[in-house]
Write an enzyme that holds these catalytic residues in place. Structure first.
Site, short mmCIF file in Angstrom:
data_model
loop_
_atom_site.label_atom_id
_atom_site.label_comp_id
_atom_site.label_asym_id
_atom_site.label_seq_id
_atom_site.Cartn_x
_atom_site.Cartn_y
_atom_site.Cartn_z
N LYS A 160 0.83 -1.00 -0.13
CA LYS A 160 -0.12 0.28 0.03
C LYS A 160 0.78 1.49 -0.05
CE LYS A 160 -4.40 -1.56 1.96
NZ LYS A 160 -4.39 -3.02 1.50
N GLU A 200 -2.04 6.62 8.17
CA GLU A 200 -2.44 7.21 7.39
C GLU A 200 -3.59 8.17 7.66
OE1 GLU A 200 -3.39 5.75 3.06
OE2 GLU A 200 -5.33 5.56 4.00
N HIS A 240 -14.87 -2.60 8.36
CA HIS A 240 -14.19 -2.42 7.16
C HIS A 240 -14.33 -3.26 5.96
CE1 HIS A 240 -12.13 0.58 9.58
NE2 HIS A 240 -11.86 -0.31 10.41
N ARG A 244 -7.35 -7.12 -9.56
CA ARG A 244 -7.84 -8.54 -9.82
C ARG A 244 -9.47 -8.09 -9.90
NH1 ARG A 244 -10.65 -8.28 -4.96
NH2 ARG A 244 -9.57 -7.71 -3.14
#
Length: 450
Positions: free
Chosen positions: A117, A200, A235, A292
């Site tokens: 990430k 983040e 999430h 994907r």
């Protein structure tokens, strides 16, 4: 052209791939561990082969060597990974390349980039996309705590190799940061074998918007517009909508253009999804790319009439977007669609997955109803795999029609043999905000059902 494809997956996505391959005249191969010997996906393929060691079914689907060896032994010239398991594993892509097998997806180099990430965010920044403030990745608590001193709270601790909400913690108070880092790092190491995390900036009350892209092997990239995946629990996505409701046309155009720009910048190919967060002031930021097919790809197919799995196979075989009859000008979304995931979760037990044998299975039907599933009457639901039984996708000429059909379809579903969330599911049908076309309901009630 591909002549025979081995699908390195199970359940509904394996069946989805077999159907696309059959329509294209491609032979199909299923693999299964002993515990999956009665699974429906095994019966949908032309050939099936048992893999793995008894007692370790998940490990079987994660064995690069055994899957590639099976493909070579049965004469399969392509491997389709689906989602989950090895779908984002660069080792499988590299092993396919080394064995002369076509991997239906991007190459190992792209999977390595998007799978990290922090690297993906750096690439998005290079491509000119808006990104959130973030720290350098680390597994050292002290380093991350120091990095947080220059950031505003709330923030997220995220696993570098994470996904599906694992290895992620939201922190509102600096005092709780060290504990959150330790917990996320432990979970990341357990789930992904990598304890590295990064910090983040959090977006308060965001919408989660993702853009479906297709790219061929000649640098051509198009988008197939966006999906709204804002309805989540822990999430994890619960309901997906296409197109995103109440999105200003100029903002939609910019988000989609940014997705294409990112894919071009990294040299992406095949199908993928570029994900963004949209804040309350209408500002979007890049968060990650999934290299994907997505669980929720069905809603995009319903509003664009593009078969994404077929497109994946054709691109992997060397065809261009032009060969597929696809160009950006030719993609014109129409109507609306939403997807609900029907699972075996028990609402009385914290929505934990339940097990048992399916003793009753009555599915909905009628106009605008699509079911993608891998279960049947008498199926044994084990604790080894994901709790999703079937995906319910409902389409209509407009958003209220799609919602009305979803309401009807959920009411028609009858599945018995394990715990059910049907009572919670039916609350979905009375959520007024969905009827009004708002981005997400005020209730966090799931539409999951068994």
């Amino acid at each position: 052209m591909i002549s025979k494809v081995l699908v390195a997956n199970r359940g509904e996505i394996a069946i989805r791939a077999f159907r696309a391959a059959y329509e294209m005249g491609i032979g199909t191969v299923a693999v299964f561990p002993y515990e999956d010997r009665n699974s429906l996906h095994r019966l949908k393929a032309d050939e099936s082969y048992q893999i793995g060691e008894v007692g370790h079914p998940v490990r079987a689907y994660l064995s690069v060597d055994e899957i590639v060896d099976t493909a070579l032994a049965c004469g399969a010239d392509a491997i389709y990974p689906g989602y989950g398991f090895l779908s984002e594993n660069p080792e499988l892509a590299a092993a396919c390349a080394a064995s002369g097998i076509t991997f239906v997806g991007p190459g190992a180099d792209i999977l390595e980039l998007t799978g990290n990430k922090a690297r993906a965010i750096a690439a998005a920044r290079e491509a000119g996309l808006p990104v959130l403030a973030s720290s350098a990745p680390s597994s050292v608590v002290a380093e991350l705590v120091e990095a947080a001193q220059g950031m505003e709270f709330p923030l997220f601790v995220k696993a570098v190799a994470g996904g599906g909400g694992r290895g992620m913690r939201r922190v509102t108070d600096p005092a709780g940061l060290p504990e959150a880092i330790e917990a996320a790092s432990r979970e990341a190491e357990s789930a992904f074998g990598d304890p590295t995390v990064f910090l983040e900036q959090a977006v308060v009350n965001p919408r989660h918007i993702e853009v479906q892209i297709l790219a061929d092997n000649h640098g051509n990239v198009i988008h197939l517009y966006e999906r709204d995946c804002s309805v989540q629990r822990r999430h994890q996505k619960v309901i997906e909508l296409a197109p995103a409701p109440n999105l200003e046309p100029a903002l939609r155009d910019q988000i989609c253009a940014d997705a294409v720009a990112f894919a071009r910048h990294i040299g992406y190919r095949c199908a993928g999804t570029v994900e963004f967060l949209l804040d309350e002031r209408g500002r979007h930021v890049f968060i990650e790319m999934n290299p994907r097919i997505q669980v929720e790809h069905t809603v995009t197919e319903e509003i664009t009439d593009v078969d994404l799995v077929s497109a994946q196979l054709r691109i992997a075989a060397g065809q261009t977007l032009a060969d597929l009859g696809l160009s950006q000008e030719a993609i014109s979304p129409h109507g609306a669609a939403l997807q609900c995931r029907i699972t075996t979760e028990d609402p009385a037990n914290g929505f934990r997955p339940d097990t048992g044998r399916i003793t009753t299975y009555r599915s909905p039907g009628g106009a605008g109803i699509r079911l993608d599933g891998g279960t049947h009457l008498g199926a044994e639901i084990s604790a080894h795999f994901d709790s999703m039984l079937v995906k319910l996708t409902c389409r209509g000429r407009d958003f209220p029609t799609a919602v009305a059909r979803a309401r009807r379809a959920v009411a028609e579903f009858r599945i018995r043999g394990c715990r059910r969330t049907s009572r919670s599911s039916r609350r979905f049908s009375t959520i007024r905000t969905f009827r009004r076309g708002e981005s997400r309901p005020r209730s966090s009630t799931s539409v999951r059902n068994c």
